[in-house]
Design a protein around this motif. Sequence first.
Motif, PDB file in Angstrom:
ATOM      1  N   GLN A  94       9.560  -7.426  -0.222  1.00  0.00           N
ATOM      2  CA  GLN A  94       8.114  -7.521  -0.072  1.00  0.00           C
ATOM      3  C   GLN A  94       7.392  -5.975  -0.188  1.00  0.00           C
ATOM      4  O   GLN A  94       8.000  -5.149   0.373  1.00  0.00           O
ATOM      5  N   PHE A 136       4.187  -4.177   0.992  1.00  0.00           N
ATOM      6  CA  PHE A 136       2.713  -3.967   1.691  1.00  0.00           C
ATOM      7  C   PHE A 136       2.092  -2.425   1.700  1.00  0.00           C
ATOM      8  O   PHE A 136       2.796  -1.703   2.156  1.00  0.00           O
ATOM      9  N   THR A 187      -0.565  -0.779  -8.185  1.00  0.00           N
ATOM     10  CA  THR A 187      -1.944  -1.370  -8.288  1.00  0.00           C
ATOM     11  C   THR A 187      -2.906  -0.976  -9.381  1.00  0.00           C
ATOM     12  O   THR A 187      -2.810   0.469  -9.851  1.00  0.00           O
ATOM     13  N   THR A 199      -8.324  -9.344   1.128  1.00  0.00           N
ATOM     14  CA  THR A 199      -6.982  -9.481   1.043  1.00  0.00           C
ATOM     15  C   THR A 199      -6.513  -9.305  -0.336  1.00  0.00           C
ATOM     16  O   THR A 199      -6.781 -10.444  -0.973  1.00  0.00           O
ATOM     17  N   ARG A 258      -3.288 -10.376  -2.638  1.00  0.00           N
ATOM     18  CA  ARG A 258      -1.952 -10.968  -2.432  1.00  0.00           C
ATOM     19  C   ARG A 258      -1.544 -11.060  -4.122  1.00  0.00           C
ATOM     20  O   ARG A 258      -2.351 -11.636  -4.981  1.00  0.00           O
ATOM     21  N   ASN A 283       2.456 -11.282  -6.549  1.00  0.00           N
ATOM     22  CA  ASN A 283       3.703 -11.680  -6.700  1.00  0.00           C
ATOM     23  C   ASN A 283       4.311 -10.860  -7.785  1.00  0.00           C
ATOM     24  O   ASN A 283       3.700 -11.188  -8.942  1.00  0.00           O
ATOM     25  N   ALA A 302       7.016 -10.049  -2.964  1.00  0.00           N
ATOM     26  CA  ALA A 302       5.691 -10.426  -2.694  1.00  0.00           C
ATOM     27  C   ALA A 302       5.016  -9.066  -2.416  1.00  0.00           C
ATOM     28  O   ALA A 302       5.686  -8.294  -1.840  1.00  0.00           O
ATOM     29  N   SER A 332       1.259  -7.292  -1.129  1.00  0.00           N
ATOM     30  CA  SER A 332      -0.118  -7.432  -0.311  1.00  0.00           C
ATOM     31  C   SER A 332      -0.703  -6.324   0.242  1.00  0.00           C
ATOM     32  O   SER A 332       0.061  -5.154   0.061  1.00  0.00           O
TER      33      SER A 332
END
Length: 229
Positions: free
Chosen positions: A43, A45, A100, A108, A110, A112, A128, A130
């Motif tokens: 993941q 973050f 991004t 938020t 979120r 995948n 994932a 986020s």
Amino acid sequence: SLRGRQGSQHKSITVQSNDPKQPALILALEGTAIEEMRIQPNQVFFGRITTDSSVTGTVEITVQGTNSVKVLRTEPNTSNLTATTELSADGKLIRVLIGTRPPLARGTLRGNVRIETDHPKYPAADIAVSAFVVGDITFAPEELPVPENLVPTAGRYVLVRSETGKSFQIVAVEVPLPAITYKIQPVDSGGYQVELGNIPPTSEVEGKAIRIKTDLPGAQDIVVPLRLI
């Protein structure tokens, strides 16, 4: 079966027979279990980022078996994410660069990213992604509660600050009722504290909001709703 195992392994098998001298023979098995394909991390973050941020995280796919692996496709499930791949010369290390794509909506984020490979045992993996997206200016609280037992002279506060370190000034504060007063004070974090007074704890405040105007492009208007509780 070595499913789910990795690293040094020590196992034994006991063979029982009718041999009077050695009725139990112990066979020892030792070795190292490796994952044929490892994906780290599973993941990404990004933390707190602004609406215009282009940030990138890296996921590494390490192939430890004898065969090389090809990434057939990387597919983000949202238009705000991108995914590209870099392959080492021996085909044993694949980097998936997840980034991004602004503009990003506040709140938020979120998403995948699905990675599809030609490995027979690991045909697909989901990463994932986020982040918490903020504007150039953040403020708290985002809604100003007004308790019914509030003493009108008691102050209520809104903290306004720059998330990106850009300097700004509050040029105006618009209050919905003439009796409401306000005072602007700078704070150490490079922002401002807006103190509001004489807010009536009655139904008059329902549907009303405080408007704070700044001189920072793209963040000129801050709306803080009032809510009677």
